[in-house]
Design an enzyme around this catalytic site. Structure first.
Site, PDB file in Angstrom:
ATOM      1  N   LYS A   9       0.830  -1.208   0.000  1.00 40.84           N
ATOM      2  CA  LYS A   9       0.000   0.000   0.000  1.00 40.84           C
ATOM      3  C   LYS A   9       0.867   1.263   0.000  1.00 40.84           C
ATOM      4  CE  LYS A   9      -3.948  -2.321   2.211  1.00 40.84           C
ATOM      5  NZ  LYS A   9      -4.864  -2.362   3.388  1.00 40.84           N
ATOM      6  N   TYR A  49     -12.395  -2.622  -3.019  1.00 37.70           N
ATOM      7  CA  TYR A  49     -13.015  -2.713  -1.685  1.00 37.70           C
ATOM      8  C   TYR A  49     -14.544  -2.827  -1.748  1.00 37.70           C
ATOM      9  CZ  TYR A  49      -8.540  -1.964   0.637  1.00 37.70           C
ATOM     10  OH  TYR A  49      -7.258  -2.124   1.103  1.00 37.70           O
ATOM     11  N   ASN A 112      -2.029  -0.001   7.207  1.00 42.09           N
ATOM     12  CA  ASN A 112      -1.558  -1.356   7.548  1.00 42.09           C
ATOM     13  C   ASN A 112      -0.684  -1.999   6.475  1.00 42.09           C
ATOM     14  OD1 ASN A 112      -3.653  -1.878   5.827  1.00 42.09           O
ATOM     15  ND2 ASN A 112      -4.691  -3.353   7.148  1.00 42.09           N
ATOM     16  N   HIS A 115      -1.886  -5.426   1.505  1.00 44.28           N
ATOM     17  CA  HIS A 115      -3.143  -6.144   1.255  1.00 44.28           C
ATOM     18  C   HIS A 115      -2.821  -7.525   0.709  1.00 44.28           C
ATOM     19  CE1 HIS A 115      -6.964  -7.366  -0.526  1.00 44.28           C
ATOM     20  NE2 HIS A 115      -6.249  -7.703  -1.584  1.00 44.28           N
ATOM     21  N   GLU A 126      -9.237 -10.411  -7.815  1.00 48.60           N
ATOM     22  CA  GLU A 126      -8.312  -9.278  -7.660  1.00 48.60           C
ATOM     23  C   GLU A 126      -7.192  -9.319  -8.702  1.00 48.60           C
ATOM     24  OE1 GLU A 126      -7.308  -9.615  -3.501  1.00 48.60           O
ATOM     25  OE2 GLU A 126      -9.353  -9.061  -2.905  1.00 48.60           O
TER      26      GLU A 126
HETATM   27  P1  GTP Z   1      -6.869  -6.297   3.239  1.00 46.36           P
HETATM   28  O1  GTP Z   1      -5.821  -7.337   2.954  1.00 46.36           O
HETATM   29  O2  GTP Z   1      -6.362  -4.883   3.055  1.00 46.36           O
HETATM   30  O3  GTP Z   1      -8.180  -6.573   2.521  1.00 46.36           O
HETATM   31  O4  GTP Z   1      -7.138  -6.403   4.799  1.00 46.36           O
HETATM   32  P2  GTP Z   1      -7.937  -7.532   5.558  1.00 46.36           P
HETATM   33  O5  GTP Z   1      -8.513  -8.552   4.613  1.00 46.36           O
HETATM   34  O6  GTP Z   1      -7.041  -7.999   6.644  1.00 46.36           O
HETATM   35  O7  GTP Z   1      -9.116  -6.663   6.193  1.00 46.36           O
HETATM   36  P3  GTP Z   1     -10.526  -6.249   5.581  1.00 46.36           P
HETATM   37  O8  GTP Z   1     -10.692  -6.789   4.194  1.00 46.36           O
HETATM   38  O9  GTP Z   1     -11.540  -6.560   6.606  1.00 46.36           O
HETATM   39  O10 GTP Z   1     -10.390  -4.658   5.516  1.00 46.36           O
HETATM   40  C1  GTP Z   1      -9.878  -4.039   4.346  1.00 46.36           C
HETATM   41  C2  GTP Z   1      -9.018  -2.848   4.732  1.00 46.36           C
HETATM   42  O11 GTP Z   1      -9.868  -1.833   5.246  1.00 46.36           O
HETATM   43  C3  GTP Z   1      -8.003  -3.100   5.843  1.00 46.36           C
HETATM   44  O12 GTP Z   1      -6.781  -3.603   5.365  1.00 46.36           O
HETATM   45  C4  GTP Z   1      -7.809  -1.712   6.406  1.00 46.36           C
HETATM   46  O13 GTP Z   1      -6.930  -0.961   5.558  1.00 46.36           O
HETATM   47  C5  GTP Z   1      -9.214  -1.126   6.280  1.00 46.36           C
HETATM   48  N1  GTP Z   1      -9.970  -1.316   7.508  1.00 46.36           N
HETATM   49  C6  GTP Z   1     -10.647  -2.428   7.918  1.00 46.36           C
HETATM   50  N2  GTP Z   1     -11.251  -2.221   9.086  1.00 46.36           N
HETATM   51  C7  GTP Z   1     -10.972  -0.934   9.423  1.00 46.36           C
HETATM   52  C8  GTP Z   1     -11.336  -0.107  10.517  1.00 46.36           C
HETATM   53  O14 GTP Z   1     -12.035  -0.524  11.441  1.00 46.36           O
HETATM   54  N3  GTP Z   1     -10.837   1.186  10.497  1.00 46.36           N
HETATM   55  C9  GTP Z   1     -10.057   1.653   9.482  1.00 46.36           C
HETATM   56  N4  GTP Z   1      -9.622   2.926   9.526  1.00 46.36           N
HETATM   57  N5  GTP Z   1      -9.719   0.905   8.442  1.00 46.36           N
HETATM   58  C10 GTP Z   1     -10.156  -0.369   8.418  1.00 46.36           C
HETATM   59 MG    MG Z   2      -9.621  -8.019   2.922  1.00 49.00          MG
END
Ligand code: GTP
Ligand code: MG
Length: 149
Positions: A9, A49, A112, A115, A126
């Protein structure tokens, strides 16, 4: 061979972490199948997303991945979708194992670092979003015979 989509990212690129993160995938034995530095536009970010549309973090997360270039990659390997999620660690770097990528390099869920696809079906979706088929390389990598029988 199973494949997964990995994105470094904007914070990873801006903080100069690209090499260190790629090194972890290489050291584990994953095979690099595709890679490019690119900017993500609004349409692509929203498609990426789409599963989170309507959630409170959707808009900021879309803005975050559009904020600066990202490194889009496809990695291959045995069980690589789940393996990559293990290497990445928990979504929130604050809770991630300190040996993981997010645990090593992040502090906050909103930045974070990386991805990774959450299932084989997500990986296929994807990869098709980010890469044309001809951008992926099918090749034999030296040393593959030393990773598994
Ligand atoms: P990805 O690999 O990025 O998809 O992450 P993930 O699969 O571990 O998490 P998820 O798909 O649930 O969430 C997608 C992304 O949204 C996360 O990587 C974060 O960047 C963001 N995100 C998720 N939950 C939160 C939250 O509660 N607050 C914020 N600020 N960002 C969030
Ligand atoms: Mg995810």
């Amino acid at each position: 061979m199973e494949k997964t989509f990995i994105m470094l990212k904007p914070d990873a690129v801006q903080r100069g972490l690209v090499g260190q993160i790629i090194a972890r995938f290489e050291a584990k034995g994953c095979k690099l199948v595709g890679m490019k530095l690119m900017s993500v536009d609004q349409a692509l970010a929203e498609q990426h997303y789409a599963e989170h549309k309507g959630k409170s973090f959707f808009e900021p997360t879309v803005q975050y991945i559009m904020s600066s270039p990202v490194v889009a990659m496809v990695w291959g390997g045995k069980n690589v979708v789940a393996l990559a999620r293990e290497l990445m660690g928990a979504t929130n770097p604050a809770n991630a194992n300190p040996g993981s990528i997010r645990g090593s390099f992040g502090m906050d869920i909103s930045r974070n670092v990386i991805h990774g696809s959450d299932s084989v079906a997500s990986a296929e979706r994807e990869i098709a979003l980010y890469f044309r088929p001809e951008e992926l390389c099918d090749y034999r990598k030296a040393g593959e015979e030393w990773l598994s029988e």
